[in-house]
Every structure is written in structure tokens, then in C-alpha cells.
Enzyme design. Structure first.
Site, PDB file in Angstrom:
ATOM      1  CB  ILE A   1      -1.001   0.038   1.184  1.00  0.00           C
ATOM      2  CG1 ILE A   1      -0.290  -0.067   2.546  1.00  0.00           C
ATOM      3  CG2 ILE A   1      -2.022  -1.066   1.035  1.00  0.00           C
ATOM      4  CD1 ILE A   1      -1.235   0.132   3.731  1.00  0.00           C
TER       5      ILE A   1
ATOM      6  CB  SER B   1      -8.939  -1.043  16.789  1.00  0.00           C
ATOM      7  OG  SER B   1      -8.578  -1.481  18.072  1.00  0.00           O
TER       8      SER B   1
ATOM      9  CE  LYS C   1      -6.254  -0.241  12.727  1.00  0.00           C
ATOM     10  NZ  LYS C   1      -6.516  -0.909  11.456  1.00  0.00           N
TER      11      LYS C   1
ATOM     12  CE1 TYR D   1      -3.896  -1.156  15.347  1.00  0.00           C
ATOM     13  CE2 TYR D   1      -5.005  -1.159  17.482  1.00  0.00           C
ATOM     14  CZ  TYR D   1      -4.941  -1.576  16.170  1.00  0.00           C
ATOM     15  OH  TYR D   1      -5.906  -2.397  15.679  1.00  0.00           O
TER      16      TYR D   1
HETATM   17  N1  UFG Z   1      -2.155 -10.722  28.275  1.00  0.00           N
HETATM   18  C1  UFG Z   1      -1.395 -11.399  29.191  1.00  0.00           C
HETATM   19  N2  UFG Z   1      -0.254 -12.018  28.749  1.00  0.00           N
HETATM   20  C2  UFG Z   1       0.157 -11.983  27.457  1.00  0.00           C
HETATM   21  C3  UFG Z   1      -0.634 -11.277  26.519  1.00  0.00           C
HETATM   22  C4  UFG Z   1      -1.788 -10.660  26.963  1.00  0.00           C
HETATM   23  O1  UFG Z   1      -1.723 -11.461  30.373  1.00  0.00           O
HETATM   24  O2  UFG Z   1       1.209 -12.545  27.147  1.00  0.00           O
HETATM   25  C5  UFG Z   1      -3.400 -10.075  28.716  1.00  0.00           C
HETATM   26  C6  UFG Z   1      -3.411  -8.584  28.491  1.00  0.00           C
HETATM   27  O3  UFG Z   1      -2.865  -7.905  29.582  1.00  0.00           O
HETATM   28  C7  UFG Z   1      -4.893  -8.329  28.314  1.00  0.00           C
HETATM   29  C8  UFG Z   1      -5.434  -9.613  27.676  1.00  0.00           C
HETATM   30  O4  UFG Z   1      -4.447 -10.601  27.953  1.00  0.00           O
HETATM   31  O5  UFG Z   1      -5.516  -8.177  29.543  1.00  0.00           O
HETATM   32  C9  UFG Z   1      -5.582  -9.507  26.188  1.00  0.00           C
HETATM   33  O6  UFG Z   1      -4.391  -8.962  25.634  1.00  0.00           O
HETATM   34  P1  UFG Z   1      -4.110  -8.860  24.080  1.00  0.00           P
HETATM   35  O7  UFG Z   1      -2.741  -8.310  23.931  1.00  0.00           O
HETATM   36  O8  UFG Z   1      -4.420 -10.145  23.434  1.00  0.00           O
HETATM   37  O9  UFG Z   1      -5.202  -7.848  23.579  1.00  0.00           O
HETATM   38  P2  UFG Z   1      -5.511  -6.342  24.014  1.00  0.00           P
HETATM   39  O10 UFG Z   1      -6.799  -6.363  24.773  1.00  0.00           O
HETATM   40  O11 UFG Z   1      -4.379  -5.681  24.643  1.00  0.00           O
HETATM   41  O12 UFG Z   1      -5.679  -5.648  22.603  1.00  0.00           O
HETATM   42  C10 UFG Z   1      -6.451  -6.210  21.554  1.00  0.00           C
HETATM   43  C11 UFG Z   1      -5.776  -5.939  20.224  1.00  0.00           C
HETATM   44  C12 UFG Z   1      -5.715  -4.475  19.973  1.00  0.00           C
HETATM   45  C13 UFG Z   1      -7.092  -3.883  20.104  1.00  0.00           C
HETATM   46  C14 UFG Z   1      -7.712  -4.255  21.413  1.00  0.00           C
HETATM   47  C15 UFG Z   1      -9.111  -3.779  21.446  1.00  0.00           C
HETATM   48  O13 UFG Z   1      -4.483  -6.503  20.201  1.00  0.00           O
HETATM   49  O14 UFG Z   1      -5.228  -4.237  18.680  1.00  0.00           O
HETATM   50  O15 UFG Z   1      -7.704  -5.654  21.584  1.00  0.00           O
HETATM   51  O16 UFG Z   1      -9.793  -4.306  22.535  1.00  0.00           O
HETATM   52  F1  UFG Z   1      -7.020  -2.549  20.019  1.00  0.00           F
END
Ligand code: UFG
Length: 320
Positions: free
Chosen positions: A52, A116, A144, A140
Site C-alpha cells: 500500500i 479497533s 485508527k 495504534y
Molecule cells: N495478556 C497477558 N499475557 C500476554 C498477553 C496478553 O496477560 O502474554 C493479557 C493482556 O494484559 C490483556 C489480555 O491478555 O488483559 C488480552 O491482551 P491482548 O494483547 O491479546 O489484547 P488487548 O486487549 O491488549 O488488545 C487487543 C488488540 C488491539 C485492540 C484491542 C481492542 O491486540 O489491537 O484488543 O480491545 F485494540
């Protein structure tokens, strides 16, 4: 319909493409394969290997009389965006402007955008609806939100109608088992748990056990990627019927804690999955859930496959 899917070889993109093909649409995938995978491509969709950031290539791809364009080509690691904002400015913002300009030049009047929950930032109330203030807590999320604003202007000035789909926590794999591509270096909880279950990772780090939630770990609204894919098809139909531009949440309205996800994964995989509670990750709200009433009413969205067990089971079928 004839649909150009930019980022169609990625994790969510490939599920969207499969859903469109299942519904009889014609699809051209445009993807630079930076995180998308060749194994996520389907023989019944055309493919252009392109970036892109290269406007000419994009312009050529868009010039095929498309009824609609779906844009899923973005970087999505919130943590990384705070240490490498330039990368996100270029790919997410400049890349989206290239896409809008190519759509405008080619006369494509319908666009679906992968937005998002990160556009909201720290929740003032849950479940979050679309009236919640937009105060992204990471770069990020800012990218968006900016793109949603560009979409507003291209609607007013160029008549491009769009649906911005604000995904909450996308997870799971195709319920029919047709997509097997694993993300490289996943940063999200469920693929990390799956890698640990498959023995590719020593343990899972739980980011904080002292949140104000029933078990002390963060609660998120996990939405099955097959439900997300169906929502894109619903959004296309909505726009085809003359629907006006809008932004909607895609979530289930309920949430699961990190420990609940881990417990479900241990039960379903039969693996021990070692886990250790560590420090909180900066920027993580305690609880984030979505109200998707608007998506239900406007684009017929339903969370049919989003029970945690289905999400974990379909993921394990890929990672086992
Ligand atoms: N978590 C852990 N250990 C890890 C990874 C994540 O405990 O190794 C926890 C995080 O603290 C969080 C939950 O698991 O509480 C989910 O974490 P993710 O990183 O999977 O997802 P996020 O909620 O941080 O973010 C995701 C997307 C983003 C988006 C967001 C919107 O990655 O791009 O959801 O809700 F913006």
C-alpha cells in the site's frame, strides 16, 4: 459483488476472504505478505503481491471496476506503536490515504475499514457503545481514529460510503477448519497461550493479578474471527442497499478474564500450560467490553461462535 480486499492474506483478512467467497462474491486480494501468509490465500480468489506504500501498484490493482474495497492492511501491535510511531504513521496513516486516493481515482464508492476498540482508550463505562468518547491510549488507536476521520471527509467530498468496524479482541480460527496460518510472533493472549500449550513457549506471563476484577486479571471481549468475517459481509450488503457511513463496535457484550481463558485452554487442550503472574502491562484497562447493538441493527451482526470454548477449540485445532 466484486471486492478488492487489501490485507486479505492476514489473520483476519483471510477469514473475511473465505466468507466473501462462500457467499459468491468475486475477490482480489492485495497484500505485501509482510505479516500475511501465502498459505492463507485461496485458489478461488485472485492475488496481487503489492504494498500500500506503492501508490502506482495500488492504483493499478484498484482499477478493476470493484463494487467495494475492504482495508485490513495495518500494523496492530499497540505496544510497538508506542516505541515505533513512525512505522505506524507511514503504514497505517499514509497507507490508508493511498488506499482512499486509489478508491477515489477508481470510482470505488463502498469501503469497509478494520478499525479497533483502541479508538476509545481507557473506558469511562462498560460495555462501551459508539457514543463513548474517543481518547486513544496508544498510537495504534490514534492511527485508527484518524483514518475514520479521513473516511468522513472522503464521504463528504467523494461520496465514498464506509463502515468502520471497531473490533474488540479478535480470536479463534475458521469454524470449518479451512484456515491454518499461524501468526508470526503473536502478541495477543490466545495465540500465546496456544504456543505454550503446543510446547513452543515455556510459559505464559499474566500481565497483572491485582486488577479490580473478580479474579484480579483483566477482562476482555473476545470475538470469534468467523463472526467478524460475517460482519464484513453484512457491512457490504448494508452499503449495497444504500446505507450511510457509520462506525460500529464488534464484540459480544460480555468478557472473559485472562485466568478464565487460561483455564478453558487447559481444559480443552489437556495441557498443563505453565503460567506466572507478572507485572501489569502499561495501558491495559481492567475491563473492556463492547455494546454491539448498533452493529446488530444496522449490519445484522451476531456473535454466533464467540463462546470462549469455541474460540479456544478452533485455535487449538490449528496449533496442536
Ligand atoms: N495478556 C497477558 N499475557 C500476554 C498477553 C496478553 O496477560 O502474554 C493479557 C493482556 O494484559 C490483556 C489480555 O491478555 O488483559 C488480552 O491482551 P491482548 O494483547 O491479546 O489484547 P488487548 O486487549 O491488549 O488488545 C487487543 C488488540 C488491539 C485492540 C484491542 C481492542 O491486540 O489491537 O484488543 O480491545 F485494540
Amino acid at each position: 459483488m466484486k471486492v478488492l480486499v487489501i490485507g486479505g492474506a492476514g489473520y483476519i483478512g483471510s477469514h473475511v476472504v473465505r466468507e466473501l467467497l462462500d457467499r459468491g462474491h468475486h475477490v482480489l486480494v492485495f497484500d505485501n505478505l509482510s505479516s500475511g501468509l501465502r498459505e492463507n490465500l485461496f485458489s478461488d480468489a485472485a492475488f496481487v503481491h503489492g504494498d500500500i506504500m506503492q501508490y502506482e501498484a495500488l492504483r493499478r490493482a484498484a482499477a478493476g471496476n470493484f463494487d467495494a474495497l475492504i482495508h485490513l492492511a495495518a500494523f496492530k501491535a499497540a505496544g510497538e506503536s508506542m516505541i515505533a510511531p513512525e512505522k505506524y504513521s507511514l503504514n497505517n496513516i499514509s497507507g490508508a490515504i493511498n488506499i482512499l486516493n486509489a478508491a477515489s481515482e477508481a470510482g470505488i464508492k463502498r469501503l469497509i475499514f478494520s478499525s479497533s476498540a483502541a479508538v476509545y482508550g481507557e473506558p469511562e463505562y462498560v460495555p462501551i457503545d459508539e457514543k463513548h468518547p474517543n481518547r486513544p491510549a496508544n498510537y495504534y488507536g490514534f492511527t485508527k481514529l484518524e483514518i475514520e476521520r479521513f473516511l468522513d471527509w472522503y464521504d463528504r467530498l467523494r461520496g465514498i460510503r464506509s463502515v468502520s468496524l471497531r473490533y474488540f479482541n479478535a480470536a479463534g480460527y475458521d469454524v470449518k477448519g479451512r484456515i491454518k496460518g499461524r501468526e508470526l510472533n503473536p502478541a495477543n493472549l490466545i495465540p500465546i497461550i496456544m504456543e505454550a500449550a503446543a510446547g513452543q513457549r515455556k510459559e505464559v506471563q499474566i500481565f497483572g493479578g491485582d486488577y479490580d476484577t473478580p479474579d484480579g486479571t483483566c477482562i476482555r471481549d473476545y470475538i470469534h474471527v468467523s463472526d467478524l468475517a460475517a460482519a464484513h459481509a453484512g457491512a457490504l450488503e448494508y452499503l449495497a442497499k444504500g446505507g450511510r457511513s457509520l462506525a460500529v463496535n464488534l464484540g459480544t457484550g460480555t468478557g472473559a478474564s485472562v485466568l478464565e481463558v487460561l483455564e478453558a485452554a487447559r481444559r480443552i487442550t489437556g495441557k498443563e500450560i505453565p503460567a506466572k503472574i507478572g507485572p501489569r502491562r502499561p495501558g491495559d484497562p481492567a475491563k473492556l467490553t463492547a455494546s454491539s447493538e448498533l452493529a446488530a441493527a444496522a449490519i445484522g451482526f451476531r456473535a454466533e461462535h464467540s463462546e470462549i470454548d469455541v474460540i479456544v477449540r478452533t485455535s487449538w485445532e490449528v496449533y496442536r
